[in-house]
Design a protein around this motif. Sequence first.
Motif, mmCIF file in Angstrom:
data_model
loop_
_atom_site.group_PDB
_atom_site.id
_atom_site.type_symbol
_atom_site.label_atom_id
_atom_site.label_comp_id
_atom_site.label_asym_id
_atom_site.label_seq_id
_atom_site.Cartn_x
_atom_site.Cartn_y
_atom_site.Cartn_z
ATOM 1 N N MET A 72 -14.163 -11.156 -0.212
ATOM 2 C CA MET A 72 -14.485 -9.773 -0.421
ATOM 3 C C MET A 72 -13.207 -8.946 -0.301
ATOM 4 S SD MET A 72 -17.115 -7.395 1.706
ATOM 5 C CE MET A 72 -16.154 -6.413 2.820
ATOM 6 N N LYS A 73 -12.975 -8.067 -1.270
ATOM 7 C CA LYS A 73 -11.825 -7.189 -1.229
ATOM 8 C C LYS A 73 -12.301 -5.757 -1.377
ATOM 9 C CE LYS A 73 -8.513 -10.450 -3.056
ATOM 10 N NZ LYS A 73 -7.518 -10.737 -4.061
ATOM 11 N N GLY A 74 -11.622 -4.841 -0.712
ATOM 12 C CA GLY A 74 -11.960 -3.435 -0.843
ATOM 13 C C GLY A 74 -10.780 -2.598 -0.438
ATOM 14 N N GLY A 75 -10.832 -1.333 -0.760
ATOM 15 C CA GLY A 75 -9.753 -0.451 -0.365
ATOM 16 C C GLY A 75 -10.174 0.987 -0.512
ATOM 17 N N TYR A 76 -9.500 1.829 0.195
ATOM 18 C CA TYR A 76 -9.771 3.241 0.073
ATOM 19 C C TYR A 76 -8.550 4.007 0.524
ATOM 20 C CZ TYR A 76 -11.022 2.211 4.906
ATOM 21 O OH TYR A 76 -11.028 1.747 6.188
ATOM 22 N N SER A 77 -8.327 5.140 -0.088
ATOM 23 C CA SER A 77 -7.208 6.001 0.263
ATOM 24 C C SER A 77 -7.728 7.124 1.132
ATOM 25 C CB SER A 77 -6.556 6.564 -1.001
ATOM 26 O OG SER A 77 -5.494 7.425 -0.645
ATOM 27 N N MET A 78 -7.104 7.357 2.274
ATOM 28 C CA MET A 78 -7.555 8.382 3.186
ATOM 29 C C MET A 78 -6.607 9.578 3.196
ATOM 30 S SD MET A 78 -8.683 5.892 6.259
ATOM 31 C CE MET A 78 -9.891 6.870 7.098
ATOM 32 N N SER A 79 -5.461 9.456 2.582
ATOM 33 C CA SER A 79 -4.469 10.510 2.613
ATOM 34 C C SER A 79 -3.456 10.241 1.522
ATOM 35 C CB SER A 79 -3.779 10.506 3.979
ATOM 36 O OG SER A 79 -2.654 11.349 3.968
ATOM 37 N N ALA A 80 -2.703 11.263 1.180
ATOM 38 C CA ALA A 80 -1.658 11.100 0.178
ATOM 39 C C ALA A 80 -0.507 10.264 0.723
ATOM 40 C CB ALA A 80 -1.156 12.462 -0.271
ATOM 41 N N THR A 81 -0.419 10.105 2.047
ATOM 42 C CA THR A 81 0.716 9.399 2.620
ATOM 43 C C THR A 81 0.386 8.034 3.206
ATOM 44 O OG1 THR A 81 0.439 10.546 4.728
ATOM 45 C CG2 THR A 81 1.945 11.539 3.149
ATOM 46 N N VAL A 82 -0.877 7.695 3.296
ATOM 47 C CA VAL A 82 -1.244 6.379 3.813
ATOM 48 C C VAL A 82 -2.477 5.882 3.064
ATOM 49 C CG1 VAL A 82 -2.714 7.170 5.723
ATOM 50 C CG2 VAL A 82 -1.542 4.983 5.901
ATOM 51 N N GLU A 83 -2.494 4.597 2.836
ATOM 52 C CA GLU A 83 -3.625 3.954 2.171
ATOM 53 C C GLU A 83 -3.957 2.701 2.959
ATOM 54 O OE1 GLU A 83 -4.632 1.776 -2.089
ATOM 55 O OE2 GLU A 83 -2.815 2.966 -1.889
ATOM 56 N N PHE A 84 -5.237 2.392 3.055
ATOM 57 C CA PHE A 84 -5.687 1.195 3.759
ATOM 58 C C PHE A 84 -6.482 0.323 2.810
ATOM 59 C CE2 PHE A 84 -4.305 2.510 7.834
ATOM 60 C CZ PHE A 84 -4.398 3.880 7.826
ATOM 61 N N LYS A 85 -6.177 -0.967 2.829
ATOM 62 C CA LYS A 85 -6.926 -1.930 2.034
ATOM 63 C C LYS A 85 -7.419 -3.024 2.962
ATOM 64 C CE LYS A 85 -4.608 -1.106 -2.305
ATOM 65 N NZ LYS A 85 -3.951 -1.691 -3.461
ATOM 66 N N GLU A 86 -8.655 -3.438 2.739
ATOM 67 C CA GLU A 86 -9.241 -4.501 3.549
ATOM 68 C C GLU A 86 -9.438 -5.751 2.703
ATOM 69 O OE1 GLU A 86 -12.229 -1.519 5.745
ATOM 70 O OE2 GLU A 86 -12.574 -3.636 6.133
ATOM 71 N N GLU A 87 -9.249 -6.871 3.355
ATOM 72 C CA GLU A 87 -9.481 -8.148 2.711
ATOM 73 C C GLU A 87 -10.043 -9.104 3.763
ATOM 74 O OE1 GLU A 87 -6.866 -11.596 0.493
ATOM 75 O OE2 GLU A 87 -6.112 -9.556 0.562
ATOM 76 N N THR A 88 -10.991 -9.906 3.374
ATOM 77 C CA THR A 88 -11.562 -10.895 4.271
ATOM 78 C C THR A 88 -11.065 -12.273 3.868
ATOM 79 O OG1 THR A 88 -13.538 -9.545 4.549
ATOM 80 C CG2 THR A 88 -13.720 -11.854 5.181
ATOM 81 N N LYS A 89 -10.515 -12.994 4.843
ATOM 82 C CA LYS A 89 -10.075 -14.372 4.636
ATOM 83 C C LYS A 89 -10.736 -15.213 5.722
ATOM 84 C CE LYS A 89 -5.695 -13.469 2.373
ATOM 85 N NZ LYS A 89 -4.262 -13.710 2.361
ATOM 86 N N GLY A 90 -11.704 -15.995 5.316
ATOM 87 C CA GLY A 90 -12.468 -16.769 6.294
ATOM 88 C C GLY A 90 -13.207 -15.824 7.219
ATOM 89 N N ASN A 91 -13.014 -15.988 8.529
ATOM 90 C CA ASN A 91 -13.645 -15.106 9.514
ATOM 91 C C ASN A 91 -12.791 -13.884 9.843
ATOM 92 O OD1 ASN A 91 -15.863 -16.791 9.761
ATOM 93 N ND2 ASN A 91 -14.911 -18.012 11.369
ATOM 94 N N TRP A 92 -11.622 -13.784 9.218
ATOM 95 C CA TRP A 92 -10.686 -12.712 9.531
ATOM 96 C C TRP A 92 -10.857 -11.527 8.600
ATOM 97 C CZ3 TRP A 92 -7.258 -12.372 13.523
ATOM 98 C CH2 TRP A 92 -7.109 -13.533 14.311
ATOM 99 N N ASN A 93 -10.829 -10.340 9.172
ATOM 100 C CA ASN A 93 -10.778 -9.106 8.417
ATOM 101 C C ASN A 93 -9.333 -8.607 8.515
ATOM 102 O OD1 ASN A 93 -11.664 -6.967 6.892
ATOM 103 N ND2 ASN A 93 -12.433 -5.797 8.616
ATOM 104 N N ILE A 94 -8.674 -8.455 7.385
ATOM 105 C CA ILE A 94 -7.270 -8.040 7.362
ATOM 106 C C ILE A 94 -7.210 -6.606 6.854
ATOM 107 C CG2 ILE A 94 -4.989 -8.493 6.400
ATOM 108 C CD1 ILE A 94 -6.037 -11.459 6.072
#
Length: 65
Positions: free
Chosen positions: A1-23
Amino acid sequence: MKGGYSMSATVEFKEETKGNWNILKAIGRIDTTTASLAEQAGLAAIDKSSQLAFDMSQLNYISSA
Protein backbone atom coordinates in the motif's frame (compact mmCIF):
# COMPACT_ATOMS: atom_id res chain seq x y z
CA MET A 1 0.00 0.00 0.00
CA LYS A 2 1.33 3.43 -0.94
CA GLY A 3 -0.08 6.83 -0.13
CA GLY A 4 0.95 10.41 0.31
CA TYR A 5 -0.32 13.80 1.15
CA SER A 6 1.05 17.31 1.22
CA MET A 7 0.43 19.26 4.40
CA SER A 8 2.37 22.42 3.57
CA ALA A 9 4.25 24.12 0.79
CA THR A 10 7.50 23.34 2.61
CA VAL A 11 7.04 19.76 3.77
CA GLU A 12 5.43 16.69 2.28
CA PHE A 13 4.85 13.29 3.87
CA LYS A 14 4.52 10.00 2.04
CA GLU A 15 3.63 6.69 3.62
CA GLU A 16 4.58 3.26 2.44
CA THR A 17 3.97 -0.13 4.00
CA LYS A 18 6.66 -2.80 3.74
CA GLY A 19 5.66 -5.99 5.49
CA ASN A 20 4.60 -5.03 9.02
CA TRP A 21 6.44 -1.70 8.82
CA ASN A 22 4.83 1.65 8.14
CA ILE A 23 7.44 4.00 6.65
CA LEU A 24 6.84 7.75 6.84
CA LYS A 25 9.02 9.72 4.45
CA ALA A 26 9.45 13.46 5.03
CA ILE A 27 10.38 15.60 2.02
CA GLY A 28 11.36 19.26 2.26
CA ARG A 29 11.77 21.24 5.48
CA ILE A 30 10.77 20.72 9.10
CA ASP A 31 10.88 24.01 10.97
CA THR A 32 8.81 25.79 13.59
CA THR A 33 6.03 26.30 11.03
CA THR A 34 5.80 22.65 9.99
CA ALA A 35 6.84 20.85 13.21
CA SER A 36 3.26 20.36 14.40
CA LEU A 37 2.35 18.95 10.99
CA ALA A 38 5.21 16.47 11.27
CA GLU A 39 3.93 15.45 14.70
CA GLN A 40 0.41 14.93 13.34
CA ALA A 41 1.72 12.84 10.43
CA GLY A 42 3.79 10.71 12.82
CA LEU A 43 0.89 10.13 15.20
CA ALA A 44 -1.42 9.19 12.31
CA ALA A 45 1.21 6.78 10.95
CA ILE A 46 1.77 5.10 14.33
CA ASP A 47 -1.98 4.42 14.59
CA LYS A 48 -1.65 2.23 11.50
CA SER A 49 1.24 0.08 12.72
CA SER A 50 3.26 -0.35 15.90
CA GLN A 51 6.37 -0.68 13.72
CA LEU A 52 7.14 2.76 12.34
CA ALA A 53 10.25 4.01 10.57
CA PHE A 54 10.96 7.62 9.65
CA ASP A 55 12.81 8.22 6.38
CA MET A 56 14.35 11.68 6.55
CA SER A 57 16.78 11.21 3.67
CA GLN A 58 14.92 13.77 1.56
CA LEU A 59 14.74 16.54 4.14
CA ASN A 60 16.88 19.51 3.19
CA TYR A 61 16.42 21.33 6.52
CA ILE A 62 15.55 20.49 10.14
CA SER A 63 15.28 23.34 12.63
CA SER A 64 16.91 22.91 15.99
CA ALA A 65 14.52 25.37 17.63
